[in-house]
Design a protein around this motif. Structure first.
Motif: not given
Length: 121
Positions: A92, A95, A102
């Protein structure tokens, strides 16, 4: 032939990722740490990158931050086993800092190729 910078400090994963992508007719450029990754990115800004997030010296998140200066259009597939905080946290974070895709370790060669293909499209 497409080029991919594989940034991985673990010899097992470096070999696995490189072998899978080579079978898909992708030229591999290897880096074992973030500094090497940024050097290769500046020389091959049209390549894609498979970037391990937990690296010695310059980690993957710092690589993502600096890529905007050296190769702003480079598409990056972030990979991690997660370390102490777990893969979800790191992916996360990747990102947030611009990783295009991912993938959590462990993954299969086919999952890697599918994710790389989506990234490179």
């Amino acid at each position: 032939m497409s080029k991919c910078i594989v940034v991985e400090d673990d010899p097992f994963w470096s070999a696995e990722i490189s072998a899978a992508l080579s079978q898909a007719n992708i030229q591999i450029l290897n880096a074992q740490d973030g500094r090497q990754a940024l050097d290769l990115a500046s020389r091959y800004p049209d390549a894609t990158m498979v970037l391990d997030l937990i690296l010695p010296e310059v980690d993957g998140v710092e690589v993502l931050q600096k890529l905007s200066e050296v190769a702003p259009l480079m598409r990056v597939l972030a990979v991690t086993g997660g370390g102490r905080l777990g893969a979800g946290f790191y992916l996360k974070l990747a990102s947030t800092f611009g990783a295009t895709g991912q993938l959590a370790k462990p993954f299969t060669a086919q999952q890697l190729i599918d994710n790389w293909t989506a990234l490179a499209a």
